[in-house]
Design a protein around this motif. Structure first.
Motif, PDB file in Angstrom:
ATOM      1  N   SER A 156      37.800 -14.226 -17.902  1.00 48.81           N
ATOM      2  CA  SER A 156      38.755 -13.125 -18.028  1.00 48.81           C
ATOM      3  C   SER A 156      39.086 -12.804 -19.483  1.00 48.81           C
ATOM      4  CB  SER A 156      40.022 -13.436 -17.230  1.00 48.81           C
ATOM      5  OG  SER A 156      40.457 -14.741 -17.505  1.00 48.81           O
ATOM      6  N   THR A 157      38.480 -13.529 -20.410  1.00 48.34           N
ATOM      7  CA  THR A 157      38.520 -13.163 -21.839  1.00 48.34           C
ATOM      8  C   THR A 157      37.368 -13.909 -22.503  1.00 48.34           C
ATOM      9  OG1 THR A 157      39.950 -12.981 -23.800  1.00 48.34           O
ATOM     10  CG2 THR A 157      40.126 -15.027 -22.545  1.00 48.34           C
ATOM     11  N   GLY A 158      37.191 -13.682 -23.812  1.00 47.04           N
ATOM     12  CA  GLY A 158      36.108 -14.393 -24.512  1.00 47.04           C
ATOM     13  C   GLY A 158      34.771 -13.701 -24.350  1.00 47.04           C
ATOM     14  N   SER A 159      34.783 -12.401 -24.107  1.00 52.13           N
ATOM     15  CA  SER A 159      33.538 -11.645 -24.010  1.00 52.13           C
ATOM     16  C   SER A 159      33.724 -10.296 -24.695  1.00 52.13           C
ATOM     17  CB  SER A 159      33.174 -11.447 -22.540  1.00 52.13           C
ATOM     18  OG  SER A 159      32.197 -10.435 -22.414  1.00 52.13           O
ATOM     19  N   MET A 160      32.707  -9.906 -25.465  1.00 52.62           N
ATOM     20  CA  MET A 160      32.790  -8.649 -26.230  1.00 52.62           C
ATOM     21  C   MET A 160      31.498  -7.870 -26.014  1.00 52.62           C
ATOM     22  SD  MET A 160      33.994 -10.375 -29.829  1.00 52.62           S
ATOM     23  CE  MET A 160      32.548 -11.382 -30.001  1.00 52.62           C
ATOM     24  N   PHE A 161      31.542  -6.620 -26.357  1.00 52.24           N
ATOM     25  CA  PHE A 161      30.307  -5.833 -26.446  1.00 52.24           C
ATOM     26  C   PHE A 161      30.600  -4.636 -27.343  1.00 52.24           C
ATOM     27  CE2 PHE A 161      27.078  -2.771 -24.774  1.00 52.24           C
ATOM     28  CZ  PHE A 161      25.972  -3.493 -25.199  1.00 52.24           C
ATOM     29  N   TYR A 162      30.149  -4.717 -28.582  1.00 54.28           N
ATOM     30  CA  TYR A 162      30.355  -3.604 -29.513  1.00 54.28           C
ATOM     31  C   TYR A 162      29.158  -3.528 -30.465  1.00 54.28           C
ATOM     32  CZ  TYR A 162      31.937  -7.244 -32.797  1.00 54.28           C
ATOM     33  OH  TYR A 162      31.997  -8.367 -33.595  1.00 54.28           O
ATOM     34  N   GLY A 163      29.134  -2.454 -31.242  1.00 55.74           N
ATOM     35  CA  GLY A 163      28.050  -2.296 -32.224  1.00 55.74           C
ATOM     36  C   GLY A 163      26.765  -1.793 -31.599  1.00 55.74           C
ATOM     37  N   PHE A 164      26.841  -1.313 -30.368  1.00 57.81           N
ATOM     38  CA  PHE A 164      25.626  -0.862 -29.665  1.00 57.81           C
ATOM     39  C   PHE A 164      25.196   0.523 -30.149  1.00 57.81           C
ATOM     40  CE2 PHE A 164      29.471  -0.606 -27.062  1.00 57.81           C
ATOM     41  CZ  PHE A 164      29.618   0.772 -26.910  1.00 57.81           C
ATOM     42  N   HIS A 165      23.988   0.894 -29.776  1.00 57.98           N
ATOM     43  CA  HIS A 165      23.399   2.179 -30.160  1.00 57.98           C
ATOM     44  C   HIS A 165      24.259   3.335 -29.641  1.00 57.98           C
ATOM     45  CE1 HIS A 165      20.601   5.578 -29.923  1.00 57.98           C
ATOM     46  NE2 HIS A 165      20.001   4.996 -30.946  1.00 57.98           N
ATOM     47  N   GLN A 166      24.460   4.325 -30.483  1.00 56.20           N
ATOM     48  CA  GLN A 166      25.270   5.492 -30.100  1.00 56.20           C
ATOM     49  C   GLN A 166      24.387   6.739 -30.115  1.00 56.20           C
ATOM     50  OE1 GLN A 166      28.686   5.568 -29.561  1.00 56.20           O
ATOM     51  NE2 GLN A 166      29.130   3.432 -30.045  1.00 56.20           N
ATOM     52  N   CYS A 167      24.558   7.574 -29.115  1.00 58.54           N
ATOM     53  CA  CYS A 167      23.864   8.866 -29.124  1.00 58.54           C
ATOM     54  C   CYS A 167      24.704   9.870 -28.336  1.00 58.54           C
ATOM     55  CB  CYS A 167      22.453   8.735 -28.554  1.00 58.54           C
ATOM     56  SG  CYS A 167      22.431   8.365 -26.792  1.00 58.54           S
ATOM     57  N   ASP A 168      24.171  11.040 -28.099  1.00 59.52           N
ATOM     58  CA  ASP A 168      24.959  12.076 -27.411  1.00 59.52           C
ATOM     59  C   ASP A 168      25.125  11.805 -25.911  1.00 59.52           C
ATOM     60  OD1 ASP A 168      22.235  12.451 -27.221  1.00 59.52           O
ATOM     61  OD2 ASP A 168      22.386  14.624 -26.975  1.00 59.52           O
ATOM     62  N   TYR A 169      24.552  10.701 -25.395  1.00 61.13           N
ATOM     63  CA  TYR A 169      24.778  10.301 -23.997  1.00 61.13           C
ATOM     64  C   TYR A 169      25.774   9.140 -23.886  1.00 61.13           C
ATOM     65  CZ  TYR A 169      20.792  13.088 -22.371  1.00 61.13           C
ATOM     66  OH  TYR A 169      19.947  14.103 -22.046  1.00 61.13           O
ATOM     67  N   THR A 170      26.286   8.672 -25.016  1.00 62.43           N
ATOM     68  CA  THR A 170      27.140   7.468 -25.015  1.00 62.43           C
ATOM     69  C   THR A 170      28.590   7.820 -24.695  1.00 62.43           C
ATOM     70  OG1 THR A 170      25.736   6.584 -26.761  1.00 62.43           O
ATOM     71  CG2 THR A 170      27.812   5.438 -26.381  1.00 62.43           C
ATOM     72  N   THR A 171      29.127   7.141 -23.671  1.00 61.19           N
ATOM     73  CA  THR A 171      30.570   7.270 -23.421  1.00 61.19           C
ATOM     74  C   THR A 171      31.257   5.898 -23.530  1.00 61.19           C
ATOM     75  OG1 THR A 171      30.227   7.023 -21.040  1.00 61.19           O
ATOM     76  CG2 THR A 171      30.376   9.286 -21.877  1.00 61.19           C
ATOM     77  N   LEU A 172      30.469   4.817 -23.416  1.00 54.71           N
ATOM     78  CA  LEU A 172      31.049   3.455 -23.425  1.00 54.71           C
ATOM     79  C   LEU A 172      31.822   3.193 -24.712  1.00 54.71           C
ATOM     80  CD1 LEU A 172      31.008   0.739 -21.744  1.00 54.71           C
ATOM     81  CD2 LEU A 172      29.244  -0.019 -23.353  1.00 54.71           C
ATOM     82  N   ALA A 175      34.008  -2.926 -26.873  1.00 53.35           N
ATOM     83  CA  ALA A 175      35.007  -3.860 -26.319  1.00 53.35           C
ATOM     84  C   ALA A 175      35.010  -5.148 -27.132  1.00 53.35           C
ATOM     85  CB  ALA A 175      34.676  -4.169 -24.863  1.00 53.35           C
ATOM     86  N   THR A 176      36.176  -5.583 -27.547  1.00 51.39           N
ATOM     87  CA  THR A 176      36.296  -6.887 -28.219  1.00 51.39           C
ATOM     88  C   THR A 176      36.901  -7.919 -27.264  1.00 51.39           C
ATOM     89  OG1 THR A 176      38.386  -6.166 -29.122  1.00 51.39           O
ATOM     90  CG2 THR A 176      36.466  -5.987 -30.568  1.00 51.39           C
ATOM     91  N   ASP A 177      37.322  -7.453 -26.109  1.00 48.99           N
ATOM     92  CA  ASP A 177      37.869  -8.365 -25.092  1.00 48.99           C
ATOM     93  C   ASP A 177      37.641  -7.702 -23.738  1.00 48.99           C
ATOM     94  OD1 ASP A 177      39.161 -10.340 -23.720  1.00 48.99           O
ATOM     95  OD2 ASP A 177      41.168  -9.894 -24.492  1.00 48.99           O
ATOM     96  N   ARG A 178      36.809  -8.330 -22.915  1.00 52.60           N
ATOM     97  CA  ARG A 178      36.513  -7.742 -21.603  1.00 52.60           C
ATOM     98  C   ARG A 178      36.282  -8.852 -20.598  1.00 52.60           C
ATOM     99  NH1 ARG A 178      30.066  -5.938 -21.629  1.00 52.60           N
ATOM    100  NH2 ARG A 178      29.318  -7.992 -22.235  1.00 52.60           N
ATOM    101  N   ILE A 179      36.208  -8.456 -19.337  1.00 56.78           N
ATOM    102  CA  ILE A 179      35.828  -9.405 -18.281  1.00 56.78           C
ATOM    103  C   ILE A 179      34.309  -9.547 -18.307  1.00 56.78           C
ATOM    104  CG2 ILE A 179      35.658  -9.685 -15.765  1.00 56.78           C
ATOM    105  CD1 ILE A 179      38.490  -9.551 -15.881  1.00 56.78           C
ATOM    106  N   LEU A 180      33.827 -10.762 -18.092  1.00 53.09           N
ATOM    107  CA  LEU A 180      32.384 -10.962 -17.947  1.00 53.09           C
ATOM    108  C   LEU A 180      32.154 -11.690 -16.625  1.00 53.09           C
ATOM    109  CD1 LEU A 180      29.592 -10.667 -19.270  1.00 53.09           C
ATOM    110  CD2 LEU A 180      29.955 -12.883 -20.351  1.00 53.09           C
ATOM    111  N   SER A 181      31.312 -11.111 -15.796  1.00 53.06           N
ATOM    112  CA  SER A 181      31.023 -11.745 -14.505  1.00 53.06           C
ATOM    113  C   SER A 181      29.571 -11.510 -14.117  1.00 53.06           C
ATOM    114  CB  SER A 181      31.948 -11.159 -13.426  1.00 53.06           C
ATOM    115  OG  SER A 181      31.649 -11.756 -12.180  1.00 53.06           O
ATOM    116  N   THR A 182      28.983 -12.530 -13.497  1.00 52.02           N
ATOM    117  CA  THR A 182      27.578 -12.411 -13.108  1.00 52.02           C
ATOM    118  C   THR A 182      27.254 -13.377 -11.972  1.00 52.02           C
ATOM    119  OG1 THR A 182      25.321 -12.322 -13.997  1.00 52.02           O
ATOM    120  CG2 THR A 182      26.693 -14.150 -14.757  1.00 52.02           C
TER     121      THR A 182
END
Ligand SMILES: O=c1[nH]c(=O)c2[nH]c(=O)[nH]c2[nH]1
Length: 302
Positions: A156-172, A175-182
């Motif tokens: 419920s913390t300790g997961s990030m996702f940032y710095g990803f590729h950006q283009c005109d289709y990107t809305t995401l 995140a420096t703090d998110r849920i991670l589940s798998t």
């Protein structure tokens, strides 16, 4: 003119539960509930092309073999049983040239009663499976894999996702703090050059190689999932593979296939409420799906 190009047949979903009793105390048990699939390859062409069933070992016989051998043989761990079945079919039927076997072991865990693991009572703590697969040819060549499937985890913390590729289709949003589940699906392929002939799988199994590797893989998966401040599913799964390869020299490659099960932060701005990562919507679909295989040497990428 047509030609039979490939064929294989056998039995799927053969199930058993084996009870192993401790010889010094027959009240102390170990159980294995398993599902087995066996497919045969060999000189069966006339069954397809001339409706001649004479070479066919019936799939019913395949099922009977699994059950009789499960009764007679010490099936723990599943890698020993899979090797035993492979050797059996190739030895018994001279027209079988290869065999493909999969075994899934369902998870039954002994539980604590008055602070002590009970001798013969178990609970099912999830749908998790321990898996093994074997492709074995009459020439002696084989590919043996072990794995974990459907181990569902969430942090419920300790997961990030940032710095990803950006283009005109990107809305995401980054995140420096998110849920991670798998649902962990991990497979490791054994180095058959290090193990040697398939019969050695049984002796290595009795010596604990496959159980200790399974424990190392499961513990590494759970430990890194919990402890790592994850930059992405990709980076975390790679680190898991690397650690397992470090711990078990007999493993040649480790693969993970991980769905990224999204939990979306619910927007309460319309209500003037802040949502500090407290209330999420578990999104049933779509999910990300991220896979990798890590080995010890460089391999050309497709
Ligand atoms: O860990 C992630 N990897 C991705 O490739 C990805 N893509 C995405 O939308 N979210 C995430 N998260």
């Amino acid at each position: 003119m047509v030609e039979l190009q490939t064929s294989t047949y056998g039995k799927d979903n053969v199930k058993f539960l084996k009870v192993k009793k401790d010889p010094s105390n027959p009240n102390v048990h170990q159980v294995m509930e398993a599902t087995v699939k066996i497919l045969l390859v060999g000189n069966f062409d006339i069954a397809y092309t001339e409706a001649d069933n004479s070479p066919i070992v019936p799939t019913d016989t395949v099922k009977n073999t699994i059950l009789v051998e499960a009764k007679k043989f010490d099936v723990f761990p599943i890698e020993a049983f899979i090797a035993h079945l492979g050797l059996h079919f190739i030895k018994k039927y001279s027209h079988v040239s290869g065999i493909d076997i999969e075994i899934s072991q369902h998870r039954w865990s002994k539980y604590l009663v008055d602070g002590k693991l009970h001798d013969h009572s178990y609970l099912k703590d999830g749908e998790e499976l321990r898996t093994a697969s074997l492709k074995y040819k009459r020439s002696g060549e084989y590919v043996l894999k072990s794995g974990i499937k459907d181990l569902t985890v969430l942090k419920s913390t300790g997961s990030m996702f940032y710095g990803f590729h950006q283009c005109d289709y990107t809305t995401l949003k980054p995140a420096t703090d998110r849920i991670l589940s798998t649902d962990v699906d991990s497979v490791w392929e054994w180095d058959s050059k290090k193990i040697g002939a398939l019969s050695n799988v049984i002796s290595q199994a009795r010596a604990g190689l496959f159980d200790s590797a399974y424990e190392a893989a499961r513990e590494t998966t759970l430990k890194l999932f919990a402890l790592e401040k994850s930059a992405s599913v990709q980076a975390t799964m790679y680190n898991m593979c690397e650690e397992i390869l470090k711990q078990v020299p007999f493993i040649a490659t480790v693969s993970y296939s991980l769905p990224n099960k999204h939990y979306f932060l619910i927007d309460f701005s319309w209500k003037g409420l802040e949502n500090d990562n407290e209330l999420f919507y578990p999104s049933p679909h779509p999910n990300g799906l991220i896979k990798c295989t890590v080995g010890r040497e460089k391999k050309a990428k497709f």
